[in-house]
Design a protein around this motif. Structure first.
Motif, PDB file in Angstrom:
ATOM      1  N   LYS A   1       0.808  -1.224   0.000  1.00 56.40           N
ATOM      2  CA  LYS A   1       0.000   0.000   0.000  1.00 56.40           C
ATOM      3  C   LYS A   1       0.841   1.273   0.000  1.00 56.40           C
ATOM      4  CE  LYS A   1      -0.535  -0.420   5.026  1.00 56.40           C
ATOM      5  NZ  LYS A   1      -1.496  -0.606   6.126  1.00 56.40           N
ATOM      6  N   ILE A   2       2.124   1.175   0.345  1.00 52.74           N
ATOM      7  CA  ILE A   2       2.985   2.358   0.323  1.00 52.74           C
ATOM      8  C   ILE A   2       3.676   2.505  -1.022  1.00 52.74           C
ATOM      9  CG2 ILE A   2       4.967   3.513   1.381  1.00 52.74           C
ATOM     10  CD1 ILE A   2       2.484   3.443   3.131  1.00 52.74           C
ATOM     11  N   TYR A   3       4.366   1.464  -1.451  1.00 55.12           N
ATOM     12  CA  TYR A   3       5.034   1.517  -2.756  1.00 55.12           C
ATOM     13  C   TYR A   3       5.098   0.092  -3.310  1.00 55.12           C
ATOM     14  CZ  TYR A   3       8.396   2.336  -6.437  1.00 55.12           C
ATOM     15  OH  TYR A   3       9.003   2.409  -7.672  1.00 55.12           O
TER      16      TYR A   3
ATOM     17  N   ASP B   1      14.079   9.830  10.955  1.00 58.18           N
ATOM     18  CA  ASP B   1      14.455  10.817   9.946  1.00 58.18           C
ATOM     19  C   ASP B   1      14.432  10.138   8.585  1.00 58.18           C
ATOM     20  OD1 ASP B   1      14.934  13.284  11.251  1.00 58.18           O
ATOM     21  OD2 ASP B   1      16.724  12.426  12.153  1.00 58.18           O
ATOM     22  N   VAL B   2      13.695  10.696   7.627  1.00 57.69           N
ATOM     23  CA  VAL B   2      13.604  10.126   6.287  1.00 57.69           C
ATOM     24  C   VAL B   2      13.806  11.232   5.258  1.00 57.69           C
ATOM     25  CG1 VAL B   2      12.044   8.252   6.988  1.00 57.69           C
ATOM     26  CG2 VAL B   2      11.088  10.438   6.204  1.00 57.69           C
ATOM     27  N   PRO B   3      14.178  10.877   4.032  1.00 59.69           N
ATOM     28  CA  PRO B   3      14.250  11.897   2.971  1.00 59.69           C
ATOM     29  C   PRO B   3      12.906  12.597   2.793  1.00 59.69           C
ATOM     30  CG  PRO B   3      15.253   9.836   2.248  1.00 59.69           C
ATOM     31  CD  PRO B   3      14.570   9.545   3.552  1.00 59.69           C
ATOM     32  N   ASP B   4      12.968  13.859   2.413  1.00 56.10           N
ATOM     33  CA  ASP B   4      11.751  14.642   2.204  1.00 56.10           C
ATOM     34  C   ASP B   4      10.735  13.921   1.325  1.00 56.10           C
ATOM     35  OD1 ASP B   4      11.720  16.909   3.702  1.00 56.10           O
ATOM     36  OD2 ASP B   4      11.898  18.297   2.030  1.00 56.10           O
ATOM     37  N   SER B   5      11.218  13.310   0.242  1.00 51.01           N
ATOM     38  CA  SER B   5      10.318  12.640  -0.704  1.00 51.01           C
ATOM     39  C   SER B   5       9.541  11.521  -0.037  1.00 51.01           C
ATOM     40  CB  SER B   5      11.100  12.096  -1.893  1.00 51.01           C
ATOM     41  OG  SER B   5      12.150  11.237  -1.449  1.00 51.01           O
ATOM     42  N   LEU B   6      10.204  10.746   0.828  1.00 54.57           N
ATOM     43  CA  LEU B   6       9.519   9.663   1.532  1.00 54.57           C
ATOM     44  C   LEU B   6       8.622  10.222   2.625  1.00 54.57           C
ATOM     45  CD1 LEU B   6       8.897   6.764   2.176  1.00 54.57           C
ATOM     46  CD2 LEU B   6      11.076   6.606   3.424  1.00 54.57           C
ATOM     47  N   GLY B   7       9.090  11.246   3.339  1.00 55.34           N
ATOM     48  CA  GLY B   7       8.253  11.860   4.365  1.00 55.34           C
ATOM     49  C   GLY B   7       6.949  12.383   3.790  1.00 55.34           C
ATOM     50  N   MET B   8       7.031  13.044   2.621  1.00 58.49           N
ATOM     51  CA  MET B   8       5.820  13.559   1.977  1.00 58.49           C
ATOM     52  C   MET B   8       4.901  12.420   1.549  1.00 58.49           C
ATOM     53  SD  MET B   8       5.489  16.844   1.904  1.00 58.49           S
ATOM     54  CE  MET B   8       4.484  17.176   0.463  1.00 58.49           C
ATOM     55  N   LEU B   9       5.469  11.348   1.036  1.00 60.50           N
ATOM     56  CA  LEU B   9       4.660  10.188   0.637  1.00 60.50           C
ATOM     57  C   LEU B   9       3.877   9.652   1.834  1.00 60.50           C
ATOM     58  CD1 LEU B   9       3.895   7.925  -1.433  1.00 60.50           C
ATOM     59  CD2 LEU B   9       5.939   6.719  -0.663  1.00 60.50           C
ATOM     60  N   LEU B  10       4.553   9.496   2.984  1.00 60.11           N
ATOM     61  CA  LEU B  10       3.889   8.941   4.160  1.00 60.11           C
ATOM     62  C   LEU B  10       2.870   9.922   4.742  1.00 60.11           C
ATOM     63  CD1 LEU B  10       7.001   7.243   5.783  1.00 60.11           C
ATOM     64  CD2 LEU B  10       5.058   6.090   4.709  1.00 60.11           C
ATOM     65  N   LEU B  11       3.175  11.206   4.709  1.00 55.70           N
ATOM     66  CA  LEU B  11       2.196  12.204   5.176  1.00 55.70           C
ATOM     67  C   LEU B  11       0.944  12.193   4.300  1.00 55.70           C
ATOM     68  CD1 LEU B  11       4.386  15.359   5.968  1.00 55.70           C
ATOM     69  CD2 LEU B  11       3.375  13.766   7.614  1.00 55.70           C
ATOM     70  N   LEU B  12       1.146  12.178   2.998  1.00 61.07           N
ATOM     71  CA  LEU B  12       0.013  12.237   2.078  1.00 61.07           C
ATOM     72  C   LEU B  12      -0.842  10.975   2.150  1.00 61.07           C
ATOM     73  CD1 LEU B  12       1.889  13.916  -0.887  1.00 61.07           C
ATOM     74  CD2 LEU B  12      -0.076  14.890   0.322  1.00 61.07           C
ATOM     75  N   LYS B  13      -0.210   9.846   2.465  1.00 57.57           N
ATOM     76  CA  LYS B  13      -0.963   8.602   2.615  1.00 57.57           C
ATOM     77  C   LYS B  13      -1.511   8.438   4.030  1.00 57.57           C
ATOM     78  CE  LYS B  13       0.989   5.877  -1.144  1.00 57.57           C
ATOM     79  NZ  LYS B  13      -0.321   5.594  -1.766  1.00 57.57           N
ATOM     80  N   LYS B  14      -1.285   9.475   4.872  1.00 60.05           N
ATOM     81  CA  LYS B  14      -1.772   9.479   6.259  1.00 60.05           C
ATOM     82  C   LYS B  14      -1.213   8.311   7.062  1.00 60.05           C
ATOM     83  CE  LYS B  14      -5.995  12.105   5.301  1.00 60.05           C
ATOM     84  NZ  LYS B  14      -5.596  12.506   3.939  1.00 60.05           N
ATOM     85  N   HIS B  15       0.045   8.001   6.778  1.00 57.53           N
ATOM     86  CA  HIS B  15       0.757   6.962   7.534  1.00 57.53           C
ATOM     87  C   HIS B  15       1.790   7.570   8.466  1.00 57.53           C
ATOM     88  CE1 HIS B  15      -0.425   2.916   6.199  1.00 57.53           C
ATOM     89  NE2 HIS B  15      -0.867   3.534   5.137  1.00 57.53           N
ATOM     90  N   ALA B  16       1.816   8.902   8.602  1.00 54.81           N
ATOM     91  CA  ALA B  16       2.810   9.532   9.456  1.00 54.81           C
ATOM     92  C   ALA B  16       2.320  10.901   9.897  1.00 54.81           C
ATOM     93  CB  ALA B  16       4.145   9.661   8.712  1.00 54.81           C
TER      94      ALA B  16
ATOM     95  N   THR C   1       2.715   5.984  11.867  1.00 55.33           N
ATOM     96  CA  THR C   1       1.510   5.631  12.631  1.00 55.33           C
ATOM     97  C   THR C   1       1.209   4.137  12.625  1.00 55.33           C
ATOM     98  OG1 THR C   1       0.169   6.116  10.674  1.00 55.33           O
ATOM     99  CG2 THR C   1       0.442   7.879  12.296  1.00 55.33           C
ATOM    100  N   ASP C   2       1.555   3.437  11.545  1.00 52.77           N
ATOM    101  CA  ASP C   2       1.258   2.004  11.434  1.00 52.77           C
ATOM    102  C   ASP C   2       2.509   1.254  11.007  1.00 52.77           C
ATOM    103  OD1 ASP C   2      -1.650   2.234  11.839  1.00 52.77           O
ATOM    104  OD2 ASP C   2      -1.599   3.257   9.905  1.00 52.77           O
ATOM    105  N   ALA C   3       2.645   0.036  11.460  1.00 49.15           N
ATOM    106  CA  ALA C   3       3.760  -0.798  11.030  1.00 49.15           C
ATOM    107  C   ALA C   3       3.636  -1.066   9.534  1.00 49.15           C
ATOM    108  CB  ALA C   3       3.767  -2.106  11.812  1.00 49.15           C
ATOM    109  N   VAL C   4       4.726  -0.852   8.820  1.00 53.01           N
ATOM    110  CA  VAL C   4       4.687  -1.046   7.373  1.00 53.01           C
ATOM    111  C   VAL C   4       6.092  -1.334   6.870  1.00 53.01           C
ATOM    112  CG1 VAL C   4       4.991   1.411   6.842  1.00 53.01           C
ATOM    113  CG2 VAL C   4       3.822  -0.063   5.205  1.00 53.01           C
ATOM    114  N   GLU C   5       6.193  -2.173   5.831  1.00 57.09           N
ATOM    115  CA  GLU C   5       7.480  -2.552   5.256  1.00 57.09           C
ATOM    116  C   GLU C   5       7.421  -2.351   3.749  1.00 57.09           C
ATOM    117  OE1 GLU C   5      10.618  -6.344   5.370  1.00 57.09           O
ATOM    118  OE2 GLU C   5       8.648  -6.467   6.343  1.00 57.09           O
ATOM    119  N   PHE C   6       8.448  -1.726   3.175  1.00 53.25           N
ATOM    120  CA  PHE C   6       8.437  -1.440   1.746  1.00 53.25           C
ATOM    121  C   PHE C   6       9.838  -1.033   1.301  1.00 53.25           C
ATOM    122  CE2 PHE C   6       7.525   2.356   4.144  1.00 53.25           C
ATOM    123  CZ  PHE C   6       8.301   3.338   3.551  1.00 53.25           C
TER     124      PHE C   6
END
Length: 376
Positions: free
Chosen positions: A107-109, A358-373, A337-342
């Protein structure tokens, strides 16, 4: 507008910064209808812009997460209801998305989804648009959807005049809808009570050529037991096996009558050809002339990826987490927010629930937009 949160503010800042340097207008901007969304793909539509600057000012002020525009051209693109827009034609567009209903979907990538849909997109371009329909590579505008699929735009003025029925026929051909064996293999009468089986030849095109290639490949590699499996008696199967070079020579000119009793084989090979070569495209996007589609090179509000425009050569090696990244060079501290592996960007992540990282901006934005962080 959604409730104001720290996450929303970070997202808006990132999107605003991207669009301040990277906003690209579509061709014939003043004739296009636009739609925008913050919480979903289209919260409102029937917008139009008379200039690149007007569009840029709107985006920097409103900072929408999703930007879509019409394949259609209108005299009055902002008018309502639709008939008041005065339709003038529409680009030909194909939209391909993967089937996410498989056991290994992430569901993440999901690299599996992205690789399968890229293969479908290449097949649509190479097998159908270039080879069968005769378009040139220069006719195509290819772009990543920004999430998991691809869009192909053809903006030639002659194509704008295509009716819905003509577009439907193109879709039916690409998806092999209603294709049957009787339309390709024909019993031709050569005398009273005498028939020969005529079929595709080496000079055929389209689905006939696809079946021809599949059939000749089968005959070339078939063993006696393979032929018997499809209904030939042992003696007939042995005869075909021993004369396969002569039989394939006859098939080159469309003469298939040396292979009697193989109706089951031809039917199976046609089904196999359809399975291997047909492409499942979103029929509504191609057929619906009032449809809005993602603006090329805009950001996708569910991922933060760029809906990047690609050359055909770039598509072959395209990988979104490396080639469609909008936000680079910084890190972001988030709480998962949820356990996830990708896998992402060449790295493997196994994030635990409520973990700060700490994650790269691109990954942080992905997780924020998917409401996983959330932002720390």
């Amino acid at each position: 507008m959604p409730e104001h949160t720290k996450e929303i503010e970070v997202i808006r800042q990132h999107f605003r910064e991207y669009y301040s340097h990277n906003l690209k207008s579509p061709s014939s901007l003043h004739m296009r209808e636009f739609g925008f969304g913050f919480e979903k793909k289209i919260d409102f539509r029937h917008k139009s812009f008379s200039s690149d600057l007007e569009l840029k000012n709107f985006i920097e002020r409103e900072v929408q997460m999703f930007m879509s525009y019409s394949a259609a051209y209108y005299r009055y693109p902002a008018a309502q209801p639709m008939q008041k827009k005065e339709y003038l034609g529409a680009d030909l567009i194909f939209d391909l998305d993967p089937d996410v209903n498989h056991a290994n979907h992430n569901k993440i990538y999901c690299s599996y989804c992205l690789e399968t849909i890229k293969a479908d997109t290449l097949r649509l371009i190479e097998e159908f648009l270039l080879k069968d329909f005769g378009f040139s590579e220069a006719d195509l505008i290819i772009n990543f959807s920004g999430q998991k699929g691809y869009h192909i735009h053809l903006e030639d003025k002659k194509l704008r005049e295509l009716s819905q029925e003509a577009r439907k026929q193109m879709l039916n051909y690409i998806t092999a809808t209603d294709l049957d064996l009787e339309s390709i293999l024909v019993k031709q009468q050569i005398g009273y009570g005498r028939f020969v089986l005529k079929g595709p030849s080496k000079d055929s095109s389209g689905w006939a050529k696809k079946l021809y290639n599949n059939a000749t490949d089968f005959i070339r590699n078939a063993k006696v037991e393979d032929l018997r499996y499809f209904g030939l008696r042992k003696m007939d199967a042995q005869d075909v096996f021993e004369r396969k070079e002569f039989i394939m020579k006859k098939m080159e000119s469309g003469y298939w009558d040396l292979l009697k009793g193989l109706d089951k084989l031809w039917e199976n090979l046609l089904k196999n050809s359809i399975s291997l070569k047909s492409v499942n495209v979103d029929r509504n996007v191609t057929f619906d002339l009032a449809r809005l589609i993602r603006l090329p090179d805009s950001l996708h509000g569910d991922t933060g990826y760029v809906a990047k425009t690609l050359k055909l050569s770039e598509l072959r090696t395209f990988e979104p987490t490396k080639d469609a990244i909008a936000f680079k060079g910084k890190n972001m501290k988030i709480r998962n927010t949820d356990a996830v592996e990708f896998d992402f960007g060449g790295s493997h992540y196994n994030l635990k629930a409520d973990e700060e990282i700490d994650v790269p901006d691109s990954l942080g934005m992905l997780l924020l937009l998917k409401k996983h962080a959330t932002i720390v």
